[in-house]
Design an enzyme around this catalytic site. Sequence first.
Site, PDB file in Angstrom:
ATOM      1  N   SER A  62     -33.679  22.475 -70.323  1.00 46.48           N
ATOM      2  CA  SER A  62     -32.965  21.239 -69.435  1.00 46.48           C
ATOM      3  C   SER A  62     -32.710  21.689 -68.680  1.00 46.48           C
ATOM      4  O   SER A  62     -31.992  20.724 -67.593  1.00 46.48           O
ATOM      5  CB  SER A  62     -32.501  20.415 -70.594  1.00 46.48           C
ATOM      6  OG  SER A  62     -32.890  19.383 -71.056  1.00 46.48           O
ATOM      7  N   THR A  63     -32.310  22.608 -68.043  1.00 45.64           N
ATOM      8  CA  THR A  63     -31.553  23.471 -66.484  1.00 45.64           C
ATOM      9  C   THR A  63     -32.012  23.338 -65.301  1.00 45.64           C
ATOM     10  O   THR A  63     -31.337  23.310 -64.282  1.00 45.64           O
ATOM     11  CB  THR A  63     -30.760  24.188 -67.239  1.00 45.64           C
ATOM     12  OG1 THR A  63     -32.134  25.680 -66.874  1.00 45.64           O
ATOM     13  CG2 THR A  63     -29.926  24.466 -68.079  1.00 45.64           C
ATOM     14  N   GLY A  64     -33.740  23.572 -65.350  1.00 44.77           N
ATOM     15  CA  GLY A  64     -34.432  23.072 -64.161  1.00 44.77           C
ATOM     16  C   GLY A  64     -34.710  22.185 -63.512  1.00 44.77           C
ATOM     17  O   GLY A  64     -33.789  21.189 -63.469  1.00 44.77           O
ATOM     18  N   VAL A 113     -40.535  26.240 -66.659  1.00 52.49           N
ATOM     19  CA  VAL A 113     -41.316  26.960 -67.983  1.00 52.49           C
ATOM     20  C   VAL A 113     -42.677  26.394 -69.052  1.00 52.49           C
ATOM     21  O   VAL A 113     -43.305  27.644 -68.947  1.00 52.49           O
ATOM     22  CB  VAL A 113     -40.210  27.101 -69.154  1.00 52.49           C
ATOM     23  CG1 VAL A 113     -40.368  27.843 -70.495  1.00 52.49           C
ATOM     24  CG2 VAL A 113     -38.854  27.904 -68.268  1.00 52.49           C
ATOM     25  N   ASP A 114     -42.266  25.592 -69.023  1.00 51.06           N
ATOM     26  CA  ASP A 114     -43.798  24.429 -69.709  1.00 51.06           C
ATOM     27  C   ASP A 114     -44.693  25.501 -69.036  1.00 51.06           C
ATOM     28  O   ASP A 114     -46.217  25.889 -69.215  1.00 51.06           O
ATOM     29  CB  ASP A 114     -43.674  23.485 -69.517  1.00 51.06           C
ATOM     30  CG  ASP A 114     -44.339  22.103 -70.338  1.00 51.06           C
ATOM     31  OD1 ASP A 114     -45.375  23.089 -71.329  1.00 51.06           O
ATOM     32  OD2 ASP A 114     -44.895  21.163 -69.771  1.00 51.06           O
ATOM     33  N   ASN A 150     -42.558  19.064 -72.167  1.00 53.45           N
ATOM     34  CA  ASN A 150     -43.005  17.659 -71.689  1.00 53.45           C
ATOM     35  C   ASN A 150     -42.924  17.045 -72.977  1.00 53.45           C
ATOM     36  O   ASN A 150     -43.877  17.316 -73.168  1.00 53.45           O
ATOM     37  CB  ASN A 150     -42.992  17.096 -70.319  1.00 53.45           C
ATOM     38  CG  ASN A 150     -44.523  17.623 -70.060  1.00 53.45           C
ATOM     39  OD1 ASN A 150     -45.457  16.877 -70.835  1.00 53.45           O
ATOM     40  ND2 ASN A 150     -45.581  18.194 -69.118  1.00 53.45           N
ATOM     41  N   TYR A 195     -34.703  19.093 -64.581  1.00 57.49           N
ATOM     42  CA  TYR A 195     -33.725  18.076 -65.882  1.00 57.49           C
ATOM     43  C   TYR A 195     -32.557  18.284 -65.547  1.00 57.49           C
ATOM     44  O   TYR A 195     -31.561  17.189 -66.223  1.00 57.49           O
ATOM     45  CB  TYR A 195     -34.236  17.981 -67.324  1.00 57.49           C
ATOM     46  CG  TYR A 195     -35.381  17.793 -67.928  1.00 57.49           C
ATOM     47  CD1 TYR A 195     -36.398  17.098 -66.902  1.00 57.49           C
ATOM     48  CD2 TYR A 195     -35.757  17.735 -68.833  1.00 57.49           C
ATOM     49  CE1 TYR A 195     -37.947  16.865 -67.756  1.00 57.49           C
ATOM     50  CE2 TYR A 195     -37.156  17.223 -69.890  1.00 57.49           C
ATOM     51  CZ  TYR A 195     -38.460  16.893 -68.994  1.00 57.49           C
ATOM     52  OH  TYR A 195     -39.563  16.372 -69.055  1.00 57.49           O
ATOM     53  N   ASP A 216     -38.541  36.330 -67.347  1.00 59.67           N
ATOM     54  CA  ASP A 216     -39.935  35.505 -67.781  1.00 59.67           C
ATOM     55  C   ASP A 216     -40.059  36.220 -68.842  1.00 59.67           C
ATOM     56  O   ASP A 216     -40.408  36.472 -69.584  1.00 59.67           O
ATOM     57  CB  ASP A 216     -40.992  36.755 -66.870  1.00 59.67           C
ATOM     58  CG  ASP A 216     -42.256  36.294 -66.519  1.00 59.67           C
ATOM     59  OD1 ASP A 216     -42.009  34.673 -67.561  1.00 59.67           O
ATOM     60  OD2 ASP A 216     -43.410  35.730 -66.251  1.00 59.67           O
ATOM     61  N   ILE A 217     -39.639  33.880 -69.298  1.00 59.00           N
ATOM     62  CA  ILE A 217     -39.700  34.308 -71.160  1.00 59.00           C
ATOM     63  C   ILE A 217     -41.440  34.590 -71.494  1.00 59.00           C
ATOM     64  O   ILE A 217     -41.400  35.007 -72.328  1.00 59.00           O
ATOM     65  CB  ILE A 217     -39.934  33.165 -71.519  1.00 59.00           C
ATOM     66  CG1 ILE A 217     -39.544  32.412 -72.808  1.00 59.00           C
ATOM     67  CG2 ILE A 217     -40.585  31.989 -71.226  1.00 59.00           C
ATOM     68  CD1 ILE A 217     -38.544  31.919 -73.353  1.00 59.00           C
TER      69      ILE A 217
END
Length: 169
Positions: free
Chosen positions: A122-124, A33-34, A24, A126, A10-11
């Site tokens: 961008s791997t989620g 993540v955002d 975004n 997006y 978890d970042i």
Amino acid sequence: MPTITLVQGDITREHADAIVNAANSSLLGGGGVDGAIHRRGGPAILAECRRLRAGHLGKGLPTGRAVATTAGDLDARWVIHTVGPVYSAAEDRSDLLASCYRESLRVADELGARTVAFPAISTGVYRWPLDDAARIAVETVKTAGTSVAEVRFVLFDDRAHQAFAARVG
């Protein structure tokens, strides 16, 4: 070239000078993540994002660009927000994805950050293919002229960790 390390987890639990947020363009929070960074970091991050939107980022943060705010309650000094591109099979947007990493490192250098934690941008939602995203991320970090000493890719699951490990070597 910075040392590249990989962490599965978890970042928002990372200790680093800067944590990169896959934001975004509104900078006002979202999912993935955002949303996690805004929730764990607390209201100070959103307050700074709102100030940025009220100022020179009135139309939002363009894709491929980066901007820093406080990290609020996170175990970091700053959050560097960057907007990744949505994947398109019809249009090559890989330069925009690479720009997210380059611009984030540029902002980190301006701040004096020595350690930077990145998600797999961008791997989620997006939908960027994981293997290609890992290739772009690692190649960009390896060739970026930066004073950052350590780039840590914090990957959510085993599949992402494996994709990045195959690129780091």
